[in-house]
Write a protein that holds these residues in place. Structure first.
Motif, short mmCIF file in Angstrom:
data_model
loop_
_atom_site.label_atom_id
_atom_site.label_comp_id
_atom_site.label_asym_id
_atom_site.label_seq_id
_atom_site.Cartn_x
_atom_site.Cartn_y
_atom_site.Cartn_z
N ARG A 20 31.06 -28.51 14.00
CA ARG A 20 31.51 -29.17 12.73
C ARG A 20 31.70 -28.37 11.56
O ARG A 20 30.96 -27.39 11.31
CB ARG A 20 30.60 -30.17 12.43
N TYR A 54 33.10 -22.57 3.03
CA TYR A 54 32.90 -23.78 4.34
C TYR A 54 32.01 -23.33 5.08
O TYR A 54 31.55 -22.29 5.30
CB TYR A 54 34.31 -23.90 4.84
N ARG A 73 38.95 -26.90 10.96
CA ARG A 73 38.37 -28.04 12.05
C ARG A 73 39.05 -27.62 13.28
O ARG A 73 38.40 -27.89 14.34
CB ARG A 73 38.85 -29.22 11.25
N GLU A 112 41.19 -25.99 5.07
CA GLU A 112 40.23 -26.80 5.84
C GLU A 112 40.65 -27.68 7.24
O GLU A 112 39.97 -27.79 7.87
CB GLU A 112 39.54 -28.04 4.93
N THR A 129 32.30 -28.31 7.39
CA THR A 129 31.88 -29.22 6.16
C THR A 129 32.33 -28.07 5.04
O THR A 129 31.87 -27.00 4.95
CB THR A 129 30.58 -29.61 6.06
#
Length: 346
Positions: free
Chosen positions: A246, A240, A307, A303, A248
């Protein structure tokens, strides 16, 4: 020695207070040197034996047994068991020293395999958490390395099939091959081909010695002067990217087959490119993280958690991840856990 004296006092007092001549507590003192023999030094055990012999002799002079034969039996048993305690203490200490030497040697060898984090190169800083599933091991099946080469920084994130000591041989072969080939091979595909042959050679030797053959999932990354970074994925969980708050998933396409299984693949491995600007952070986790489950069978939401932590320091991120993973699995880790953060500095 102090607790031997402390235990002696109530036994002697009870021995002197009890009027019944058929009830004698003084033989219990014979057992007390066993305590320093189990946890103390030889000198402490000798002092304890001497102290007990003096106390038993003094008590028996003041309050002798009806029979001199009983008197002699108690003293002989105290002496024999005392000598035995001293011998056992000596053997225990010698064994502990041998185990310490063996462990120190094992630690030194394992430290030569994996460098201590963080690792600094001319383009990146690699930090994170590395927790082998076997608590008494410093190295497990997960491996990592960062090498400064004429072609930029080369990164390796890998996971040898299996865990614990049986996987260390293949891990050592991989690390040695990567460190050498990363300096020699100008392209990432040529570097991966060298790693493939290293695993094949290791498996050929394993067959000769009766050990099981192993494959290695790996992610090999090349960071050079360009803001575009190249990578070859050999069956490893995709990384990642954290950049400007951010998170992604890095698009690497379909993962290739693990190292050691190239003959089973219909197509050769290919290089994927992705942006990795200065100041961004690449996060690579082993399957000990991505496949971790709770007691109800729920996979760890990697994930989603990343975040949540996108705004914190990358050096805190790995620690938060490991702590949160431990809560998710209630501390029941069934595989090596590796969470690495790669901060691009140039």
């Amino acid at each position: 020695m102090a607790y031997v004296i402390a235990a002696t006092v109530p036994i002697v007092l009870l021995e002197l207070v009890i009027d019944d001549r058929t009830v004698r507590l003084i033989p219990l003192l014979i057992l007390l040197p066993a305590f320093p023999a189990a946890v103390g030094t030889v000198r402490q055990t000798v002092y304890a034996v001497g102290w007990i012999l003096i106390v038993i002799t003094a008590v028996l002079v003041y309050r002798p047994f009806p029979s001199s034969y009983d008197h002699g039996i108690v003293l002989v048993l105290a002496l024999v068991l005392g000598v035995l305690c001293v011998v056992i203490c000596h053997m225990r200490i010698r064994r502990e020293r041998e185990l310490l030497r063996v462990r120190s040697t094992a630690v030194a060898l394992q430290r030569q395999m994996l460098r201590t984090l963080p690792i600094l190169t001319d383009r990146v800083i690699v930090d994170g958490a590395y927790l082998p599933v076997e608590a008494d091991r410093l190295v497990g099946g997960d491996i990592y390395e960062a090498v400064t080469s004429p072609y930029g920084t080369r990164l390796l994130f890998g996971d040898v099939q299996g865990k614990g000591l049986p996987a260390i041989g293949a891990a050592f072969a991989m690390l040695g091959a990567f460190r050498e080939a990363a300096q020699r091979e100008p392209t990432l595909t040529a570097l991966v081909d060298d790693l493939e042959q290293a695993v094949v050679r290791h498996n050929a030797f394993a067959r000769q010695t009766g050990e099981p053959e192993r494959f290695v999932t790996a992610l090999i990354v090349g960071v050079d002067d360009s803001t575009e970074t190249q990578a070859v994925n050999c069956g490893h969980p995709p990384p990642y990217m954290v950049n400007a708050g951010r998170v992604t998933a890095v698009p690497l396409g379909n993962p290739g087959v693990p190292l050691g299984l190239a003959d089973l693949a219909p197509k050769p491995r290919i290089v994927a490119w992705f942006p990795f600007p200065s100041g961004a952070t690449l996060i690579s986790c082993s399957d000990g993280v991505t496949e971790a489950r709770s007691s109800t069978g729920t996979f760890y939401p990697l994930e989603e958690r990343l975040r949540t932590w996108a705004g914190i320091s990358p050096w805190e991120l790995a620690g938060n991840l490991v702590d949160d993973l431990s809560r998710h699995t209630a501390g029941e880790h069934r595989d090596d856990i590796t969470a690495l953060v790669v901060r691009r500095t140039l």
